[in-house]
Design an enzyme around this catalytic site. Structure first.
Site, mmCIF file in Angstrom:
data_model
loop_
_atom_site.group_PDB
_atom_site.id
_atom_site.type_symbol
_atom_site.label_atom_id
_atom_site.label_comp_id
_atom_site.label_asym_id
_atom_site.label_seq_id
_atom_site.Cartn_x
_atom_site.Cartn_y
_atom_site.Cartn_z
ATOM 1 C CE1 TYR A 55 -8.862 -2.536 -8.374
ATOM 2 C CE2 TYR A 55 -8.193 -0.266 -8.770
ATOM 3 C CZ TYR A 55 -9.088 -1.179 -8.249
ATOM 4 O OH TYR A 55 -10.217 -0.750 -7.608
ATOM 5 C CG PHE A 65 -12.437 -8.404 -5.698
ATOM 6 C CD1 PHE A 65 -12.146 -7.094 -5.326
ATOM 7 C CD2 PHE A 65 -11.412 -9.334 -5.674
ATOM 8 C CE1 PHE A 65 -10.868 -6.724 -4.947
ATOM 9 C CE2 PHE A 65 -10.123 -8.968 -5.298
ATOM 10 C CZ PHE A 65 -9.848 -7.661 -4.938
ATOM 11 C CG ASP A 66 -12.800 -2.777 -7.716
ATOM 12 O OD1 ASP A 66 -13.587 -2.329 -8.573
ATOM 13 O OD2 ASP A 66 -12.164 -2.031 -6.943
ATOM 14 C CB ILE A 85 -5.116 -2.745 1.665
ATOM 15 C CG1 ILE A 85 -4.653 -3.127 0.253
ATOM 16 C CG2 ILE A 85 -6.627 -2.584 1.732
ATOM 17 C CD1 ILE A 85 -5.224 -4.433 -0.257
ATOM 18 C CE1 TYR A 111 -10.451 -3.301 2.110
ATOM 19 C CE2 TYR A 111 -9.726 -4.893 0.472
ATOM 20 C CZ TYR A 111 -10.048 -3.601 0.813
ATOM 21 O OH TYR A 111 -9.982 -2.605 -0.123
ATOM 22 C CG PHE A 128 -4.846 -6.009 -6.206
ATOM 23 C CD1 PHE A 128 -5.976 -5.257 -6.442
ATOM 24 C CD2 PHE A 128 -4.667 -6.549 -4.934
ATOM 25 C CE1 PHE A 128 -6.909 -5.017 -5.446
ATOM 26 C CE2 PHE A 128 -5.587 -6.325 -3.924
ATOM 27 C CZ PHE A 128 -6.716 -5.562 -4.182
#
Length: 452
Positions: A55, A65-66, A85, A111, A128
């Protein structure tokens, strides 16, 4: 009029500026955009399944961010067990292997108001880009799909059998991690005794030689949590495309199938006989490795004397001239683990046609009499009556006895070489002549000499 136009332009610019810098439109639920769907989908993610996926995590403005790609490791997790999540737990259900989705998750399913450290600000909508690579469940078993089975299957793989097979090994997404084909060498192993990973020990059972099947293993029957340390990731399902080429058991003996039997059969082959036969030699999968027919020359040998492989020594006993038979020989009675002109540990199949058969001579003899020996043998040989035999006298006499059916030379050897050897053995002092004192019959000699 001009002033009004300027005001309108300024108003339009202001609207555009506000729109471009407006916060994302709030989401009430996840949004899924399917960016790639494979043609084939054998399985979809269900709650409780374990998945491996790649992902990229982004904010709505595209800022990353990731990313699992940056870590060179998939994300491995159970779905529907609150290990993700809430939005991802919900979104992943229904995905197929190799499917790619863009998943948009509102903050209340991500979050929330707290965010996540310095990485995810409060109330963030998350995007994502997900690529599904693997799906399995703890209840899974070995899956077998046979896509080719030979018409004749006389024997199937059982526990403790030894097999030779080719395979391609892939991950569930199709990534090739190993292939015996590229090495041009079969994988040879025992089945069901722990020499293989557990899933292959199960998946090979019941196969026929020539059969092709797809064997799919969950990771707990493959390489488990650690992978193989090289090409197989942790927690990876494995897919083996297998073709079975050979099968035997260490307890096997030869098998003989008579395909054509002449009538009458005046004599069957025995230990020590000399025979001439044609044959086709093939592996168990039908691959031809040798043929006397292609050389237009029979194979000539003694049987039961160790001149041929042990299985042929057995399989050629009791054969009639003109008979055709199939002899199947396990490797421990053929060329063993190393092989000689054939693969190691290969079962051999010989289709044999017996062309000619001669009774062999007793051990240690190169010539025997078919009738009583003349008491005046030496003088009969001594044509010029000089009390000694030269090589010509000796040779002419022996050949005459053979021609008249009074004696037999050992079959399969050059007659002249045999006679020369016999003469040399009789010529004790090696002076090129045999005297009556030197001349002795075989019955009078030790068993180490090939004499009369």
């Amino acid at each position: 009029m001009i002033r009004l136009t300027v005001q309108m332009i300024l108003l339009a610019f202001l609207v555009t500026f506000v729109a471009c810098n407006a916060p994302p439109v709030p989401l009430d639920d996840i949004v899924i955009e399917k960016t790639f769907t494979p043609e084939r989908c054998d399985r979809r993610v269900k709650s409780g399944d374990f998945v491996r996926y790649h992902y990229i995590g982004m904010f709505p403005d595209g800022k990353k961010f990731d990313s699992s790609y940056d870590r060179s490791n998939t994300y491995n997790v159970f779905v529907g067990q609150k290990q993700l999540i809430a939005g991802m737990d919900k979104a992943l259900v229904g995905m197929c292997v190799n499917e790619r989705w863009m998943i948009k998750i509102p903050p209340q399913l991500a979050y929330g108001k707290d965010g996540y450290g310095d990485t995810i600000p409060p109330d963030s909508i998350l995007h994502f880009d997900v690529l599904m690579l693997d799906i399995w469940n703890t209840e899974d078993k070995v899956q077998i799909k046979t896509y080719h089975k030979p018409e004749s299957c006389g024997r199937t793989v059982q526990v403790s059998d030894y097999v030779r097979y080719h395979y391609n090994g892939t991950l569930l997404d199709g990534t090739l991690f190993d292939s015996s084909h590229t090495r041009m060498r079969t994988y040879d192993t025992y089945v069901g005794i722990g020499w293989l990973i557990a899933g292959m020990d199960q998946g090979l059972l019941g196969m026929c030689v020539g059969e092709k099947r797809i064997i799919t293993l969950p990771p707990f029957l493959g390489y488990g949590e650690n992978g193989d340390g090289s090409d197989i990731p942790a927690q990876a399902s494995l897919v083996f495309d297998v073709v079975l080429l050979d099968l035997h058991n260490p307890k096997d003996e030869i098998t003989v199938e008579v395909e054509s039997l002449p009538d009458p059969c005046p004599r069957k082959s025995e230990v020590g006989d000399f025979m001439r036969y044609h044959y086709n030699g093939s592996l168990l999968d039908g691959t031809l490795f040798d043929s006397s027919y292609s050389r237009n020359s029979t194979y000539d040998t003694y049987i039961g004397k160790g001149y041929v492989i042990a299985g042929m020594d057995q399989g050629l006993l009791g054969v009639c001239v003109g008979e055709r038979r199939r002899i199947v020989i396990p490797p421990h009675l053929a060329y063993g683990e190393e092989g000689t002109g054939v693969p190691g540990s290969a079962v051999l199949v010989f289709d044999v046609e017996l062309v000619d058969l001669e009774e062999g001579l007793p051990e240690g003899y190169m010539f025997v009499w078919n009738s009583d020996v003349s008491p005046n043998l030496f003088s009969e040989m001594d044509k010029n009556k000089d009390a000694q035999l030269d090589a010509t006298e000796f040779s002419d006499y022996i050949l005459q006895q053979v021609e008249e059916g009074k004696g037999r030379l050992a079959p399969g050897f050059d007659p002249q070489r045999i006679i020369e050897n016999m003469y040399d053995n009789q010529d004790r002092n090696k002076d090129g002549r045999i005297t009556e004192d030197e001349f002795k019959l075989k019955a009078d000699e030790a068993a180490t000499h090939d004499e009369l």
